[in-house]
Design a protein around this motif. Structure first.
Motif, short mmCIF file in Angstrom:
data_model
loop_
_atom_site.label_atom_id
_atom_site.label_comp_id
_atom_site.label_asym_id
_atom_site.label_seq_id
_atom_site.Cartn_x
_atom_site.Cartn_y
_atom_site.Cartn_z
N THR A 1 30.72 10.46 10.00
CA THR A 1 29.86 9.57 10.61
C THR A 1 29.67 9.15 11.93
O THR A 1 30.75 9.02 12.81
CB THR A 1 29.92 8.39 9.55
N PHE B 1 32.84 -1.06 3.52
CA PHE B 1 32.09 0.13 2.92
C PHE B 1 32.21 0.20 1.47
O PHE B 1 31.35 0.65 0.80
CB PHE B 1 32.68 1.39 3.62
N ARG C 1 23.38 6.51 5.24
CA ARG C 1 23.35 5.84 4.15
C ARG C 1 22.52 6.68 3.17
O ARG C 1 22.85 6.72 1.97
CB ARG C 1 22.60 4.57 4.41
N LYS C 2 21.52 7.46 3.76
CA LYS C 2 20.70 8.35 2.86
C LYS C 2 21.45 9.33 2.37
O LYS C 2 21.26 9.74 1.22
CB LYS C 2 19.46 8.94 3.91
N GLU D 1 23.19 8.27 -0.67
CA GLU D 1 22.25 8.14 -1.88
C GLU D 1 22.40 9.46 -2.59
O GLU D 1 22.30 9.54 -3.67
CB GLU D 1 20.93 7.70 -1.58
N GLU E 1 23.32 5.48 11.53
CA GLU E 1 23.99 4.76 10.18
C GLU E 1 23.08 4.98 9.18
O GLU E 1 23.52 5.20 7.90
CB GLU E 1 24.26 3.27 10.64
N LYS E 2 21.68 4.79 9.39
CA LYS E 2 20.70 4.88 8.36
C LYS E 2 20.72 6.45 7.65
O LYS E 2 20.50 6.37 6.39
CB LYS E 2 19.32 4.48 8.88
N GLU F 1 29.95 -1.99 0.05
CA GLU F 1 28.52 -1.82 0.00
C GLU F 1 28.16 -0.61 -0.65
O GLU F 1 26.81 -0.58 -0.98
CB GLU F 1 28.33 -1.68 1.57
N GLU F 2 28.86 0.15 -0.71
CA GLU F 2 28.42 1.74 -1.21
C GLU F 2 29.72 1.85 -2.32
O GLU F 2 30.63 2.48 -2.18
CB GLU F 2 28.73 2.71 0.07
#
Ligand code: 5AD
Ligand code: SF4
Length: 482
Positions: A74, A119, A86-87, A90, A82-83, A122-123
């Protein structure tokens, strides 16, 4: 869109999100899938990760639904990067839910370093979080996850350069390769998250660099790009952080090796091996480097020299270590010593307190230099950087965007002027692959890093051919083999 190649994309993001797809070690049972985002250094690091895990019996796969292990390497440089990650997480989540329940998901690189254990909170689907200096620990961390525990290692090192690890060359063209020479950055530009995600600057043992380059030549590679956040700052004195050079013995200091000296040694390995390097920093690039470039025909006439702003006031706020005058003086020195050296830049619009006048100075600096290529970005405030702590991100999104469009348009004009000057000339082009738009055409690059597209005729990938330029756009030269 014609200027898509110039928008919000570092030079380094060319192969964004590419998955590694070579399958080695066919007989092994465990498969890994690695996706990389961000700078060339991340792509190079993924090759080190692949090498470490290949030794553990993993093979790489390009089919995520068959992977036992999925890694995303990353980037944290801007919020948008960063977005994107995150996608992707998902997406991995949906694969894990629907097709591949047992798969382990790991986050590597700068975002792992920045967010650390957070992390995992959050994930929820992430099992492993590993920073850029902890890849040797991956086999142990994977074992830990297989035992049912989450695993984190974000230790930043003063010494780690992975010098002894031969990268597994993945997803490449067999012609050009990256060779990492430094890690980390000590420059502390106020907008930049890199010193916090990649740690202190350290240089790699020159012997291991030269060994890797020689092996690449043996394997048929024709070009190497020496990589580092700030290659000009390379200094080998036996190992350790650059900041500790003063503490080294007098003997070690006397025997130290600079970037110019390293470049000289690498250029002598084989006159047919093309050499590039990235990234240069204006405050560290010395005349000795420019002289070595001028001395060797196989060092390409191209320098990526990020400027970030044309305003000395903003450069000071950015802690760039040079002002407009010093930067322009460096450009003059390059142009005087290496006629026809292509130069590119990175530029940021809308940094804290940037006025109309500052922005005009950026445009006027661009007019003076007339860069061949440019990579331009809106300022994106990053958590815990000096700019975030001490300055106000006070330029509206709308003005940032308007200024960005203005500099992009100006850069397209300059790129086109520079490309048009090449029409009618004949250049040596290293063939890198088949053109995306036509299977009858190859693409390759000139010494200036300009992409040339031309009909294949009887040539092959990996050959250097003479191509006459017959036409151009602001991004591509169109040629004919002469
Ligand atoms: N916002 C926008 N651009 C940035 N860069 C680095 N940090 C930021 C930030 N916070 C740009 C710089 C650098 C390139 C790799 O990314 O121009 O040279
Ligand atoms: Fe970031 Fe500045 Fe180092 Fe580049 S030189 S990585 S912009 S701190």
């Amino acid at each position: 869109m014609e200027f898509e190649h110039l928008i919000d994309k570092d030079i380094n993001e060319a192969k964004q999100g590419e998955a590694l797809s070579i399958t080695k070690n066919e007989n092994s049972t465990k498969k890994m899938y690695i996706e990389s985002y961000g700078c060339q250094m991340n792509f190079s690091d993924s090759e080190i990760v692949a090498s470490i895990l290949t030794k553990e019996g993993f093979s790489t796969t390009s089919d995520i639904s068959k992977a036992d292990l999925v890694f995303v390497n990353t980037c944290s440089i801007r919020e948008k990067a960063e977005k994107t990650v995150r996608k992707r997480l998902e997406f991995y989540n949906s694969i894990k839910r629907d097709k591949n329940k047992g798969m382990i998901v790991g986050v590597l690189g700068c975002m792992a370093e920045r967010l650390k254990e957070k992390f995992l909170e959050e994930e929820k689907l992430v099992d492993i979080v590993v920073g850029p200096d902890a890849y040797r620990d991956l086999p142990a961390l994977i074992n830990q996850v297989e035992d049912g525990r989450k695993a984190v290692n974000v230790f930043l090192s003063l010494e780690e350069t992975y010098a002894d690890i031969s990268p597994v060359r993945l997803g490449g063209n067999g012609v050009t390769a990256f060779v990492s020479i430094t890690r980390g950055c000590d420059n502390m530009c106020t907008f930049c998250v890199v010193p916090y995600t990649r740690g202190r600057e350290r240089s790699r043992n020159p012997e291991s660099i030269i060994k890797e380059c020689k092996q690449l030549v043996k394997d048929g590679y024709k070009e190497v790009t020496l990589l580092g956040q700030n290659v000009d700052s390379y200094l080998w004195y036996g190992g350790g952080a650059k900041k500790d050079f003063g503490k080294a013995s007098i003997r070690a200091q006397k025997k130290s090796l600079t970037f110019a000296q390293l470049l000289d040694k690498i250029a002598k390995i084989n006159p047919l091996l093309r050499i590039r390097f990235s990234t240069s920093n204006p405050q560290d690039m010395g005349l000795d480097v420019i002289d070595i470039m001028a001395k060797h025909d196989n060092i390409c006439n191209y320098i990526h020299l990020p400027v970030q702003s044309g305003s000395s006031r903003i450069l000071k706020l950015m802690n760039r270590g040079y002002d407009r005058k010093k930067y322009l003086n460096l450009i003059d020195n390059i142009k005087n010593r290496i006629p026809d050296c292509a130069i590119s830049m990175d530029m940021i619009t809308g940094f804290c307190s940037e006025t109309k006048k500052d922005h005009q100075e950026t445009l006027s600096l661009m007019d003076s230099v007339k860069y061949d290529y440019g990579y331009m970005f809106k300022y994106s405030e990053r958590p815990n950087t000096p700019a975030q702590r001490n300055l106000n991100d006070d330029i509206s999104e709308e003005i940032k965007q308007k200024r960005l469009v203005e500099i992009i348009e100006r850069q397209i004009e300059h790129s086109l002027i520079n490309m048009k000057k090449r029409v009618g000339n004949t250049y040596e082009v290293l063939i890198e692959g088949i053109s995306k738009k036509s299977k009858n055409h190859f693409y390759g690059r000139t010494t200036h890093n300009a992409t040339v597209v031309f009909e294949k005729e009887n040539t092959n990938i990996g050959e250097c051919v003479m191509v006459k330029i017959v036409d151009c756009t602001s991004a591509t030269l169109i040629g004919k083999i002469s």
